[in-house]
Design an enzyme around this catalytic site. Structure first.
Site, mmCIF file in Angstrom:
data_model
loop_
_atom_site.group_PDB
_atom_site.id
_atom_site.type_symbol
_atom_site.label_atom_id
_atom_site.label_comp_id
_atom_site.label_asym_id
_atom_site.label_seq_id
_atom_site.Cartn_x
_atom_site.Cartn_y
_atom_site.Cartn_z
ATOM 1 N N ASP A 157 42.456 34.359 47.176
ATOM 2 C CA ASP A 157 41.999 35.690 48.081
ATOM 3 C C ASP A 157 40.851 34.594 49.138
ATOM 4 O OD1 ASP A 157 40.999 37.416 49.853
ATOM 5 O OD2 ASP A 157 40.693 39.106 47.763
ATOM 6 N N THR A 159 38.202 32.746 51.977
ATOM 7 C CA THR A 159 37.987 33.306 53.885
ATOM 8 C C THR A 159 39.004 31.893 54.363
ATOM 9 O OG1 THR A 159 36.349 31.728 53.543
ATOM 10 C CG2 THR A 159 35.834 34.353 53.314
#
Length: 278
Positions: A157, A159
């Protein structure tokens, strides 16, 4: 005077999203990135890292439900789950809805993000204090390399693939993920926008495909992400997410994910098939 946040979504491409801001709740330069939490007129409270919207209280459920429930309902008995990144805690919240999960580890490099989300985004971070959750502050690449054959599901998960997250996209990291998974383990990663970043989508999909016996791409509609139509890549050692018996998926408290969506999200538009070479 109106205050607007202008997010340049794609450098040099002439594309931006603008949000009318009611209030800036936090602005801080952390050890790793520029962080802000603002209250937007339409999307409510938003987490922004290096000028890019990461999550909002209005549309976060789409991303977090899809990145968590697709792999967790594909694996028949997930007990131990790792989330790399995801300091807002939304993926952990969805993971812990699964009764089979005994432990969920959040490995987030930036402690300031975790602390800020606990304070300002409690509806997203609410499960980080669950006794089944362990929060580890550190480098996700190093953590994965040091934990062999340990996790049933690993969720990346992250950026966008720039700056501190760049190493989370690509073959070397995916090989380490393969080794950190149990013999029937599954991993999933957010893999960007096929409309604006087709080369990135193609690369990460092919990197995963070169390592995992079963590799699939699925899509979800997320209003605040570039293009509004977002890709995720699943790599599995044994279980095919497209072959799940959806009649056996139990009722769960979700807003986007359903058994029918589980099947439908793998049906790709022709241009996305062309991006990944299928």
């Amino acid at each position: 005077m109106d205050l607007w946040l202008k997010e340049m979504q794609l450098e040099g491409e002439g594309v931006a999203m603008s949000y009318k801001i009611k209030e800036t709740l936090l602005r801080k330069q952390t050890q790793y990135q520029d962080m802000a939490i603002v209250d937007a007129e339409v999307f409510g409270r938003m987490l922004i890292l290096d000028g890019i919207v990461q999550t909002t209280v209005k549309d976060e459920f789409v991303y977090h439900e899809m990145i968590a429930h697709i792999p967790l309902f594909t694996h028949p008995n997930p007990k131990k789950v790792l989330v790399v990144g995801g300091g807002d805690g939304g993926a952990i919240r969805e993971i812990l809805k699964h009764k089979s999960v005994e432990k969920a580890v959040l490995c987030e490099i930036d402690k300031d993000v975790v602390d800020a989300c606990k304070k300002y985004l409690p509806e997203i971070s609410c499960a980080l204090d669950d006794p089944r959750c362990e929060v580890f502050i550190g480098d996700g690449i190093k953590y994965v390399k040091e934990h062999k054959n340990e996790f049933d599901v690993i969720i990346v998960d992250s950026t966008d693939p720039f700056s501190i997250a760049e190493g989370l996209f690509g073959g070397n990291f995916y090989r380490d993920i393969y080794e950190a998974l149990t013999e029937d383990g599954i991993f999933v990663a957010q893999t960007e926008t096929p409309f604006f970043l087709p080369d990135t989508v193609r690369k990460v999909f092919n990197d995963a495909k070169s390592i995992f016996p079963i590799t699939k791409l699925f899509m979800a509609a997320i209003p605040t992400y570039p293009g509004g139509y977002w890709s995720f890549t699943v790599g599995s050692k044994k279980y095919d997410p497209t072959q799940v018996d959806i009649t056996k998926i139990p009722e769960m408290d979700t807003k986007y994910y359903t058994p029918e969506v589980h099947k439908a999200c793998f049906v790709l538009p022709k241009y996305i098939k062309q991006v990944i070479g299928e």
